[in-house]
Design a protein around this motif. Structure first.
Motif, PDB file in Angstrom:
ATOM      1  N   LEU A 219       0.821  -1.206   0.000  1.00 34.02           N
ATOM      2  CA  LEU A 219       0.000   0.000   0.000  1.00 34.02           C
ATOM      3  C   LEU A 219       0.858   1.261   0.000  1.00 34.02           C
ATOM      4  CD1 LEU A 219      -2.782  -1.064   2.559  1.00 34.02           C
ATOM      5  CD2 LEU A 219      -3.035  -0.791   0.081  1.00 34.02           C
ATOM      6  N   ILE A 220       1.941   1.258   0.763  1.00 29.85           N
ATOM      7  CA  ILE A 220       2.840   2.421   0.803  1.00 29.85           C
ATOM      8  C   ILE A 220       3.466   2.673  -0.561  1.00 29.85           C
ATOM      9  CG2 ILE A 220       4.998   3.295   1.789  1.00 29.85           C
ATOM     10  CD1 ILE A 220       4.280   1.852   4.369  1.00 29.85           C
ATOM     11  N   LEU A 221       3.840   1.598  -1.249  1.00 31.47           N
ATOM     12  CA  LEU A 221       4.510   1.730  -2.543  1.00 31.47           C
ATOM     13  C   LEU A 221       3.527   1.920  -3.695  1.00 31.47           C
ATOM     14  CD1 LEU A 221       7.246  -1.052  -2.127  1.00 31.47           C
ATOM     15  CD2 LEU A 221       7.501   1.419  -1.811  1.00 31.47           C
ATOM     16  N   GLY A 222       2.249   1.785  -3.436  1.00 28.76           N
ATOM     17  CA  GLY A 222       1.260   1.958  -4.495  1.00 28.76           C
ATOM     18  C   GLY A 222       1.294   0.852  -5.533  1.00 28.76           C
ATOM     19  N   VAL A 223       1.473  -0.376  -5.083  1.00 29.46           N
ATOM     20  CA  VAL A 223       1.554  -1.522  -5.993  1.00 29.46           C
ATOM     21  C   VAL A 223       0.197  -1.769  -6.640  1.00 29.46           C
ATOM     22  CG1 VAL A 223       1.964  -4.014  -6.103  1.00 29.46           C
ATOM     23  CG2 VAL A 223       3.438  -2.573  -4.687  1.00 29.46           C
ATOM     24  N   ASP A 224       0.202  -2.060  -7.929  1.00 27.69           N
ATOM     25  CA  ASP A 224      -1.040  -2.424  -8.627  1.00 27.69           C
ATOM     26  C   ASP A 224      -1.513  -3.801  -8.166  1.00 27.69           C
ATOM     27  OD1 ASP A 224      -0.954  -0.055 -10.070  1.00 27.69           O
ATOM     28  OD2 ASP A 224       0.190  -0.950 -11.719  1.00 27.69           O
ATOM     29  N   ASP A 225      -2.832  -4.018  -8.187  1.00 29.93           N
ATOM     30  CA  ASP A 225      -3.430  -5.297  -7.776  1.00 29.93           C
ATOM     31  C   ASP A 225      -2.918  -5.706  -6.402  1.00 29.93           C
ATOM     32  OD1 ASP A 225      -4.856  -5.542 -10.179  1.00 29.93           O
ATOM     33  OD2 ASP A 225      -3.126  -6.439 -11.169  1.00 29.93           O
ATOM     34  N   VAL A 226      -3.040  -4.785  -5.470  1.00 31.03           N
ATOM     35  CA  VAL A 226      -2.442  -4.985  -4.159  1.00 31.03           C
ATOM     36  C   VAL A 226      -3.056  -6.183  -3.435  1.00 31.03           C
ATOM     37  CG1 VAL A 226      -4.041  -3.398  -3.036  1.00 31.03           C
ATOM     38  CG2 VAL A 226      -1.810  -3.812  -2.015  1.00 31.03           C
ATOM     39  N   TRP A 227      -4.337  -6.440  -3.643  1.00 31.46           N
ATOM     40  CA  TRP A 227      -4.975  -7.569  -2.937  1.00 31.46           C
ATOM     41  C   TRP A 227      -4.541  -8.907  -3.520  1.00 31.46           C
ATOM     42  CZ3 TRP A 227      -6.555  -6.456   1.589  1.00 31.46           C
ATOM     43  CH2 TRP A 227      -7.044  -5.186   1.872  1.00 31.46           C
ATOM     44  N   PHE A 228      -4.252  -8.924  -4.797  1.00 32.89           N
ATOM     45  CA  PHE A 228      -3.701 -10.152  -5.388  1.00 32.89           C
ATOM     46  C   PHE A 228      -2.358 -10.488  -4.754  1.00 32.89           C
ATOM     47  CE2 PHE A 228      -0.497 -11.655  -8.427  1.00 32.89           C
ATOM     48  CZ  PHE A 228      -0.950 -12.945  -8.640  1.00 32.89           C
ATOM     49  N   TRP A 229      -1.499  -9.456  -4.612  1.00 28.50           N
ATOM     50  CA  TRP A 229      -0.176  -9.697  -4.034  1.00 28.50           C
ATOM     51  C   TRP A 229      -0.284 -10.041  -2.551  1.00 28.50           C
ATOM     52  CZ3 TRP A 229       3.644 -10.856  -6.992  1.00 28.50           C
ATOM     53  CH2 TRP A 229       3.692 -10.349  -8.301  1.00 28.50           C
ATOM     54  N   PHE A 230      -1.290  -9.504  -1.877  1.00 28.55           N
ATOM     55  CA  PHE A 230      -1.526  -9.874  -0.483  1.00 28.55           C
ATOM     56  C   PHE A 230      -1.871 -11.353  -0.368  1.00 28.55           C
ATOM     57  CE2 PHE A 230      -5.059 -10.640   2.532  1.00 28.55           C
ATOM     58  CZ  PHE A 230      -4.339 -10.601   3.712  1.00 28.55           C
ATOM     59  N   LEU A 231      -2.810 -11.830  -1.196  1.00 26.58           N
ATOM     60  CA  LEU A 231      -3.195 -13.237  -1.176  1.00 26.58           C
ATOM     61  C   LEU A 231      -2.037 -14.130  -1.594  1.00 26.58           C
ATOM     62  CD1 LEU A 231      -6.768 -12.979  -2.745  1.00 26.58           C
ATOM     63  CD2 LEU A 231      -6.186 -13.310  -0.337  1.00 26.58           C
ATOM     64  N   PHE A 232      -1.298 -13.672  -2.609  1.00 26.01           N
ATOM     65  CA  PHE A 232      -0.149 -14.445  -3.086  1.00 26.01           C
ATOM     66  C   PHE A 232       0.894 -14.586  -1.983  1.00 26.01           C
ATOM     67  CE2 PHE A 232       3.248 -14.827  -6.634  1.00 26.01           C
ATOM     68  CZ  PHE A 232       3.302 -16.189  -6.423  1.00 26.01           C
ATOM     69  N   THR A 233       1.123 -13.514  -1.217  1.00 25.11           N
ATOM     70  CA  THR A 233       2.081 -13.553  -0.111  1.00 25.11           C
ATOM     71  C   THR A 233       1.619 -14.516   0.969  1.00 25.11           C
ATOM     72  OG1 THR A 233       2.676 -11.240  -0.544  1.00 25.11           O
ATOM     73  CG2 THR A 233       3.313 -12.162   1.589  1.00 25.11           C
ATOM     74  N   CYS A 234       0.326 -14.500   1.274  1.00 23.27           N
ATOM     75  CA  CYS A 234      -0.213 -15.428   2.288  1.00 23.27           C
ATOM     76  C   CYS A 234      -0.001 -16.875   1.873  1.00 23.27           C
ATOM     77  CB  CYS A 234      -1.705 -15.171   2.506  1.00 23.27           C
ATOM     78  SG  CYS A 234      -2.092 -13.588   3.290  1.00 23.27           S
TER      79      CYS A 234
END
Length: 348
Positions: A219-234
């Protein structure tokens, strides 16, 4: 004559045991595809057993109604989020497969820029055809695993319903037919519950915690598709060795290729320094508080579980290894040490 009769009885017993072993192996080979569902039913039974007792004995609910409610709640709370996560990841993975050649070309260009800038040779050019073939094979594996998971879930709920409804009969049967002393049967049940809580709750909880820590940076870096990367990280954080790095390292490369150099460098240091700390510290700390599971059991259990059961083996693998070690300890206590004690008493 009596001696002959005893020998005949032993022979009959041996042949009967051999027949039982043969029949067990035959049935196991025929039903091994249902093993993940059976293990899942045991896992959920350990988690829901207390609530089933509360609804039936305290609230005086019918067993069928209480079991149906618990199954419904477990599906909504546990499986629906998993299904939603799989749908989101599958959609993005499908887009990546469709554009695999463009991705390979972009990676080739990035590698060539690094080689030209630092005068080094990192790797040869990637072959888009080989990559596309590998991706297609992976996709077939994902589809196959998806259907297998659906079957396992159906089997799991089918078995779980009857386990909950027949809870008292089932537990009485276990106590009567397990070839162990009652105190050791109680130890097995207690340890099994502790292991299930440690793995079935501890591993996903740490994964979510690690994903939240990563989400803050995204969120701080303004990443696109932030929720996808959140789920991918989990999801990635539950894998051994590589862990969440499987998510944030490719993201660093994407940011760097998009001329977001400082963001990529920041995320790289943040990932190994902060996200990695959550994985290395809180995973083992939380599981130790829940079930005192040794870190090596968790790591090797995850590896073995994935090879045996696929993704669901993340939970079942450590449980199987821990149960094996526990049963070895009980065997030593039940038979070996007791025999040694008897021999020592005879010598005295």
């Amino acid at each position: 004559m009596a001696h002959t009769q005893i020998d005949n009885d032993k022979i009959r017993q041996v042949f009967f045991l051999l027949f039982l072993i043969f029949l067990f192996i035959f049935l196991f080979l025929q039903m091994r595809s249902f093993l993940p569902g059976f293990l899942g039913a045991i896992t959920f039974y350990m988690l829901l057993r207390k609530w089933m007792t509360y609804l039936v004995e305290k609230k005086r609910w019918k067993k069928s109604l209480a079991a149906s409610l618990l199954l419904l709640l477990s599906f909504v709370i546990v499986l629906v989020p998993i299904i939603v996560t799989i749908n989101i990841l599958s959609e993005r993975i499908g887009n990546a497969i469709h554009n695999s050649n463009q991705i390979v070309d972009a990676v080739n260009a990035f590698v060539k820029r690094l080689e030209a800038r630092f005068d080094i040779s990192i790797m040869g050019s990637l072959n888009p055809g080989n990559v596309s073939g590998a991706v297609a094979n992976s996709l077939r594996g994902v589809v196959s695993a998806t259907f297998s998971s659906i079957t396992s879930i159906a089997v799991m709920y089918f078995i779980l319903y009857f386990m909950l409804v027949s809870k008292q009969t089932l537990e009485k049967w276990v106590y009567e037919f397990m070839p162990l002393k009652d105190e050791n049967v109680h130890v097995v049940g207690t340890e099994m519950k502790s292991l299930v809580i440690s793995n079935a709750l501890g591993i996903p909880l740490v994964a979510i915690l690690q994903g939240i820590v990563g989400l803050i940076a995204y969120l701080i870096l303004g990443v696109d598709d932030v929720w996808f990367w959140f789920l991918f990280t989990c999801i990635a954080s539950m894998l051994p060795f590589v862990g969440a790095a499987l998510a944030y390292v490719p993201l660093c490369i994407i940011l760097y290729m998009g001329d977001q150099h400082w963001q990529a460098i920041f995320l790289l240091f943040y990932g190994f320094g902060i996200i990695g700390t959550v994985d290395n510290v809180f995973r083992f700390m939380l599981q130790k508080r829940m079930g005192d599971v040794h870190p090596l059991i968790t790591v090797f259990g995850v590896i073995i579980g994935i090879n045996l059961f696929g993704f669901i083996g993340l939970i079942f693998g450590p449980i199987l290894i821990s149960m094996f070690i526990l049963l070895v300890k009980i065997y030593m206590s039940e038979f070996v040490r007791r025999r040694q004690t008897a021999e020592n008493q005879l010598e005295v």
